[in-house]
Design an enzyme around this catalytic site. Structure first.
Site, PDB file in Angstrom:
ATOM      1  N   LYS A  21       2.454   4.786 -12.081  1.00 47.79           N
ATOM      2  CA  LYS A  21       1.066   4.302 -12.123  1.00 47.79           C
ATOM      3  C   LYS A  21       0.152   5.392 -12.671  1.00 47.79           C
ATOM      4  O   LYS A  21       0.062   6.486 -12.112  1.00 47.79           O
ATOM      5  CB  LYS A  21       0.620   3.866 -10.726  1.00 47.79           C
ATOM      6  CG  LYS A  21      -0.712   3.131 -10.721  1.00 47.79           C
ATOM      7  CD  LYS A  21      -0.991   2.532  -9.356  1.00 47.79           C
ATOM      8  CE  LYS A  21      -2.273   1.708  -9.344  1.00 47.79           C
ATOM      9  NZ  LYS A  21      -2.514   1.102  -8.020  1.00 47.79           N
ATOM     10  N   LYS A  58       0.848  -1.188   0.000  1.00 49.72           N
ATOM     11  CA  LYS A  58       0.000   0.000   0.000  1.00 49.72           C
ATOM     12  C   LYS A  58       0.887   1.244   0.000  1.00 49.72           C
ATOM     13  O   LYS A  58       1.963   1.268   0.604  1.00 49.72           O
ATOM     14  CB  LYS A  58      -0.911  -0.007   1.226  1.00 49.72           C
ATOM     15  CG  LYS A  58      -2.021   1.039   1.149  1.00 49.72           C
ATOM     16  CD  LYS A  58      -3.038   0.869   2.271  1.00 49.72           C
ATOM     17  CE  LYS A  58      -4.187   1.854   2.090  1.00 49.72           C
ATOM     18  NZ  LYS A  58      -5.189   1.742   3.183  1.00 49.72           N
ATOM     19  N   ASN A  80     -14.114   2.933  -3.643  1.00 48.86           N
ATOM     20  CA  ASN A  80     -13.470   3.218  -2.363  1.00 48.86           C
ATOM     21  C   ASN A  80     -13.139   4.696  -2.256  1.00 48.86           C
ATOM     22  O   ASN A  80     -12.881   5.369  -3.266  1.00 48.86           O
ATOM     23  CB  ASN A  80     -12.201   2.382  -2.193  1.00 48.86           C
ATOM     24  CG  ASN A  80     -11.010   2.965  -2.915  1.00 48.86           C
ATOM     25  OD1 ASN A  80     -10.278   3.818  -2.388  1.00 48.86           O
ATOM     26  ND2 ASN A  80     -10.785   2.530  -4.158  1.00 48.86           N
ATOM     27  N   ASN A 115      -5.260   2.960 -12.619  1.00 46.29           N
ATOM     28  CA  ASN A 115      -5.775   3.117 -11.269  1.00 46.29           C
ATOM     29  C   ASN A 115      -7.298   3.258 -11.369  1.00 46.29           C
ATOM     30  O   ASN A 115      -7.865   3.192 -12.457  1.00 46.29           O
ATOM     31  CB  ASN A 115      -5.141   4.339 -10.590  1.00 46.29           C
ATOM     32  CG  ASN A 115      -5.134   4.221  -9.064  1.00 46.29           C
ATOM     33  OD1 ASN A 115      -6.060   3.673  -8.469  1.00 46.29           O
ATOM     34  ND2 ASN A 115      -4.111   4.743  -8.432  1.00 46.29           N
ATOM     35  N   THR A 116      -7.954   3.484 -10.255  1.00 45.84           N
ATOM     36  CA  THR A 116      -9.410   3.510 -10.235  1.00 45.84           C
ATOM     37  C   THR A 116      -9.980   4.726 -10.976  1.00 45.84           C
ATOM     38  O   THR A 116      -9.308   5.741 -11.160  1.00 45.84           O
ATOM     39  CB  THR A 116      -9.911   3.520  -8.790  1.00 45.84           C
ATOM     40  OG1 THR A 116      -9.250   4.576  -8.069  1.00 45.84           O
ATOM     41  CG2 THR A 116      -9.628   2.191  -8.120  1.00 45.84           C
ATOM     42  N   CYS A 130      -3.881   8.295  -7.603  1.00 45.41           N
ATOM     43  CA  CYS A 130      -4.954   8.196  -6.611  1.00 45.41           C
ATOM     44  C   CYS A 130      -5.977   9.284  -6.914  1.00 45.41           C
ATOM     45  O   CYS A 130      -5.623  10.471  -6.948  1.00 45.41           O
ATOM     46  CB  CYS A 130      -4.401   8.363  -5.198  1.00 45.41           C
ATOM     47  SG  CYS A 130      -5.666   8.214  -3.913  1.00 45.41           S
ATOM     48  N   ASN A 133       2.799   6.445  -7.239  1.00 49.56           N
ATOM     49  CA  ASN A 133       1.360   6.672  -7.284  1.00 49.56           C
ATOM     50  C   ASN A 133       1.087   8.075  -7.828  1.00 49.56           C
ATOM     51  O   ASN A 133       1.003   9.037  -7.081  1.00 49.56           O
ATOM     52  CB  ASN A 133       0.755   6.491  -5.895  1.00 49.56           C
ATOM     53  CG  ASN A 133      -0.759   6.510  -5.921  1.00 49.56           C
ATOM     54  OD1 ASN A 133      -1.368   7.040  -6.827  1.00 49.56           O
ATOM     55  ND2 ASN A 133      -1.367   5.930  -4.897  1.00 49.56           N
ATOM     56  N   PHE A 134       0.946   8.161  -9.147  1.00 45.25           N
ATOM     57  CA  PHE A 134       0.570   9.404  -9.808  1.00 45.25           C
ATOM     58  C   PHE A 134      -0.920   9.401 -10.137  1.00 45.25           C
ATOM     59  O   PHE A 134      -1.352  10.082 -11.065  1.00 45.25           O
ATOM     60  CB  PHE A 134       1.344   9.562 -11.119  1.00 45.25           C
ATOM     61  CG  PHE A 134       2.805   9.855 -10.959  1.00 45.25           C
ATOM     62  CD1 PHE A 134       3.269  10.807 -10.067  1.00 45.25           C
ATOM     63  CD2 PHE A 134       3.737   9.174 -11.731  1.00 45.25           C
ATOM     64  CE1 PHE A 134       4.623  11.083  -9.938  1.00 45.25           C
ATOM     65  CE2 PHE A 134       5.096   9.443 -11.619  1.00 45.25           C
ATOM     66  CZ  PHE A 134       5.542  10.400 -10.714  1.00 45.25           C
TER      67      PHE A 134
END
Length: 414
Positions: A217, A81, A117, A244-245, A179, A176-177
């Site tokens: 990402k 995570k 989420n 990603n989402t 979220c 993490n680019f």
């Protein structure tokens, strides 16, 4: 499709360590002919995995206990995570998940097709996470552990985070680019991935410091996903992960008139995942894979994410050019043992087509995508050819001596 990777034998290829600021080629292992069962092993950016299935960053990689379980069950790799320097700024709420079921009436027995989420990155102290990374690498030295990191718009902070995470022994970094809902006011996550100028600057900071492979990402919440992917690779990243989402509002409770998930009567848009996003993810992965094939020759890697619950789902991503396939929501719904089913089903697919290794079919479907204009042209040509076959000769002058029998047959009705 020509392979996006350079190949080396398992005996000579060593895990990749890089000089900061320089790109390195991904290396893939090709199974030898006649080796029996289809070989699921892959070597990506010098990292060897027993299969292409990787735990995606999120709750399934949130602490030592669950990541250990993933390794014990047989996952090819684990992406922890996302962590940042200051976990005290990360405050989650509950409930933070919402589900969409196939039955429009929302029956609890109906299959879940969508998952939302509003969860943030890790709220555990960085030092705690790093100690657990060290313990995992001590117990599983031959398994692939990837650290997911995200930080504010601050070069020194990025460099400190990279140095500390690398010291824990991780094999690679995923940035993490993407979220979609957490702390955009601090230029974190998708706030960077959606701004190509900002992305290029931050990628520069990261790649001048990192000494292990770096995957960027990607967010799907952008008009053209190839633009940030291209910038990430040109800026030195060894690979990209997508997607990603997807930013979403899961729904409104028609009894209470409040949005879901509902926290003290209120909600906020969140990230959409699970099976319903799979077709969208396929399109984004295809676009990135085509761009990489056309513009990059250094062997950068592609990790596909989005709605994977079966081996066939994974096969589709690999046919589009993916090196690895990440699963996050699928694990949350089906458990860590899902990897056994994924591997078995992927091997079944490979047997059906006599594929002995992942490289035998990676990217095989990519050449069959084209433009709508080209589809119109292809169909027009095909129709004309069929008409010509049915019509036969148009005039007596077209008869020939050599082809007389075939010319006669071309005009027979049955």
């Amino acid at each position: 499709m020509e392979s996006l990777t350079l190949r080396a034998s398992p005996s000579t290829a060593a895990p990749l360590r890089r000089v900061p600021g320089r790109r390195h080629a991904a290396v893939s292992v090709r199974a030898s002919a006649g080796s029996g069962e289809p070989d699921l092993s892959v070597r990506v950016n010098g990292l060897k995995m027993p299969n292409p299935f990787v735990i995606g960053s999120g709750p399934p990689g949130t602490n030592y206990t669950v990541m250990k379980r993933a390794f014990d069950e047989g996952w090819g790799g684990v992406i922890a995570k996302t962590v940042s320097l200051d976990a005290e700024k990360v405050i989650n709420v509950t409930p933070r998940y919402a589900r969409l079921r196939a039955d429009p009436n929302g029956s609890t027995k109906s299959p879940i097709i969508g998952w939302q989420n509003i969860e943030l990155i890790s709220d555990r102290p960085l030092e705690t996470m790093l100690n657990e990374f060290k313990q995992l690498k001590k117990e599983y030295p031959d398994r692939i552990l990837i650290g997911s990191i995200m930080e504010e718009y601050n070069k020194a902070a990025w460099h400190e985070l990279i140095e500390r995470v690398e010291e824990s022994g991780v094999d690679a970094l995923e940035i993490n680019f993407s979220c979609p809902h957490g702390m955009p006011e601090r230029k974190m996550g998708a706030a960077v991935g959606q701004d190509c100028d900002l992305l290029e600057e931050v990628c520069g900071w990261i790649n001048e410091k990192a000494t292990v492979p770096v995957w960027a990402k990607m967010t799907p919440n952008i008009t053209d996903i190839t633009k940030p992917a291209r910038i990430s690779l040109k800026s030195g990243c060894e690979g990209v992960s997508a997607i990603n989402t997807i930013m979403s509002v899961m729904g409104i409770n028609l009894k209470t008139l409040r949005p879901e998930p509902c926290v003290e009567g209120y909600s906020t848009p969140g990230g959409y995942s699970a099976r319903a996003v799979h077709p969208i993810a396929l399109a984004k992965v295809m676009q990135i894979a085509r761009m990489m094939k056309e513009e990059f020759a250094d062997g950068q890697s592609l990790s596909a994410i989005g709605g994977v619950e079966t081996g066939n789902d994974a096969a589709e991503f690999i046919l589009l050019g993916a090196d690895t396939v990440q699963v996050c929501t699928g694990v949350m719904m089906h458990g860590y043992g899902l990897v056994k089913k994924l591997c078995a089903e992927l091997q079944d697919f490979m047997r059906q087509h006599n594929f002995s290794s992942i490289e035998d079919f990676r990217g095989a479907s990519l050449p069959y995508f084209t433009t709508h204009t080209d589809l119109v042209h292809r169909q027009r040509e095909a129709i004309n050819q069929r008409k010509a076959i049915r019509k036969g000769l148009e005039s007596d002058k077209d008869w020939t001596g050599d082809g007389f029998v075939k010319e006669t047959e071309s005009m027979v009705s049955n």
